[in-house]
Design a protein around this motif. Sequence first.
Motif, mmCIF file in Angstrom:
data_model
loop_
_atom_site.group_PDB
_atom_site.id
_atom_site.type_symbol
_atom_site.label_atom_id
_atom_site.label_comp_id
_atom_site.label_asym_id
_atom_site.label_seq_id
_atom_site.Cartn_x
_atom_site.Cartn_y
_atom_site.Cartn_z
ATOM 1 N N LYS A 111 0.816 -1.217 0.000
ATOM 2 C CA LYS A 111 0.000 0.000 0.000
ATOM 3 C C LYS A 111 0.850 1.268 0.000
ATOM 4 N N GLN A 112 2.021 1.176 0.591
ATOM 5 C CA GLN A 112 2.898 2.344 0.701
ATOM 6 C C GLN A 112 3.954 2.367 -0.388
ATOM 7 N N SER A 113 3.842 1.497 -1.393
ATOM 8 C CA SER A 113 4.961 1.343 -2.329
ATOM 9 C C SER A 113 5.258 2.637 -3.089
ATOM 10 N N CYS A 122 13.649 -3.651 -8.582
ATOM 11 C CA CYS A 122 12.715 -3.885 -7.470
ATOM 12 C C CYS A 122 11.869 -5.118 -7.778
ATOM 13 N N ALA A 123 11.346 -5.697 -6.757
ATOM 14 C CA ALA A 123 10.354 -6.766 -6.924
ATOM 15 C C ALA A 123 9.275 -6.601 -5.867
ATOM 16 N N ILE A 124 8.049 -6.813 -6.286
ATOM 17 C CA ILE A 124 6.939 -6.926 -5.337
ATOM 18 C C ILE A 124 6.574 -8.407 -5.300
ATOM 19 N N LEU A 130 12.711 1.102 -9.824
ATOM 20 C CA LEU A 130 12.201 1.815 -8.655
ATOM 21 C C LEU A 130 11.134 2.849 -9.028
ATOM 22 N N SER A 131 11.343 3.551 -10.152
ATOM 23 C CA SER A 131 10.386 4.596 -10.511
ATOM 24 C C SER A 131 9.013 4.013 -10.840
ATOM 25 N N GLU A 132 8.984 2.763 -11.268
ATOM 26 C CA GLU A 132 7.698 2.126 -11.606
ATOM 27 C C GLU A 132 6.908 1.694 -10.384
ATOM 28 N N LEU A 133 7.584 1.613 -9.258
ATOM 29 C CA LEU A 133 6.874 1.275 -8.018
ATOM 30 C C LEU A 133 5.862 2.360 -7.670
ATOM 31 N N ARG A 134 6.084 3.560 -8.209
ATOM 32 C CA ARG A 134 5.193 4.682 -7.930
ATOM 33 C C ARG A 134 3.769 4.419 -8.395
#
Lengths: 201, 201
Positions: free
Chosen positions: B149-151, B169-171, B187-191
């Motif tokens: 939720k905070q990614s 990154c990995a989720i 990392l920028s795609e985690l947004r």
Amino acid sequence: MIQQAEVVVYDRLVSADILALANDQAEKIYVGKQLDYHCVPQDQINQLLVDKALEGKRVVRLKGGDSFIFGRGGEELETLAEYGVDFEVVPGITAAAGATAYAGIPLTHRDHAQAVQFITGHVQKDGKEMDWQAVAQSNATLVFYMGLKQSGYIADKLLTHGLSAEMPCAIIENGTRPEQRVFRCGLSELRMSPSKQKVQL
Amino acid sequence: MIQQAEVVVYDRLVSADILALANDQAEKIYVGKQLDYHCVPQDQINQLLVDKALEGKRVVRLKGGDSFIFGRGGEELETLAEYGVDFEVVPGITAAAGATAYAGIPLTHRDHAQAVQFITGHVQKDGKEMDWQAVAQSNATLVFYMGLKQSGYIADKLLTHGLSAEMPCAIIENGTRPEQRVFRCGLSELRMSPSKQKVQL
């Protein structure tokens, strides 16, 4: 999985009880690592796994703790992937978790530490210095793997970067084994050589 | 140990297979936790363990992962100690280690990360902000527990404090379960909200 292995490649930290699970017929290859002495260089271990797998053997690589946390499992896995060898990773309980559980020390705690950091005790490896400022400010429980020899240096750096001399510390030896020993002290006392400390480690 | 328990107090993350190991006669008490809903408040869980133990029952407290890493095991243990209840802690494989092992992602690697840090995804808990500078500079693999939720917020903070937009990154969802899913990105795609991402999580 161990019982079905035709080849077992194992380290020093694998106990006799675990090794005894292997089939009597399995080839058992010791590639153990001691603190300052690598019995078999890592690239030879990587290659050994590939060679045995390419012979068609079912290979188990047995390591203590968790092979992905300072266990160099990533390097072995990369080599296997390069050669197209199928593999499966079975996670283990890393030393930090096992040893502290047996010592009754929670790694995180709502009131005390909102994070935990695992750091290699070889803090000056390859001449690169850690960012001690970042480590000291992290508000995390800090766990140094293989940190005994460098404990004085680690304590000095953490004190210099603002941690309290009374910050509670523990040195854990032989974690999770029957002979596990825990020495508790304040951060400033970590400076003393362990041989001078009241509890011999 | 599970088989000998007279009372089993268990969480949502305990699978049916594990629970099935318990004796049929054992009292099984669900105190499960969901992301935004604590079925039973922590202090009531603590007290329940004490009460059952003081009735003379052999109690097993079953949790997923490692109870000392964001599992609040420390608080339960403190309460037991206050009441003089004997206990034993069996360490588990914490989510960060299990999920990444199944995903083939080493948490440390000689060439890439000399440390690993486990951080709670509830990064603004109690209004206290993390020291993002220290986290971003740590040269550690960063694992955020319950961070989905905070990614976006986490990514913004890490980018602001100097990490590269391309940092891998990995989720990981449902770590170590058959339905585990891994979404890899920069990392920028985690947004992006996960619901907008190509792989639905």
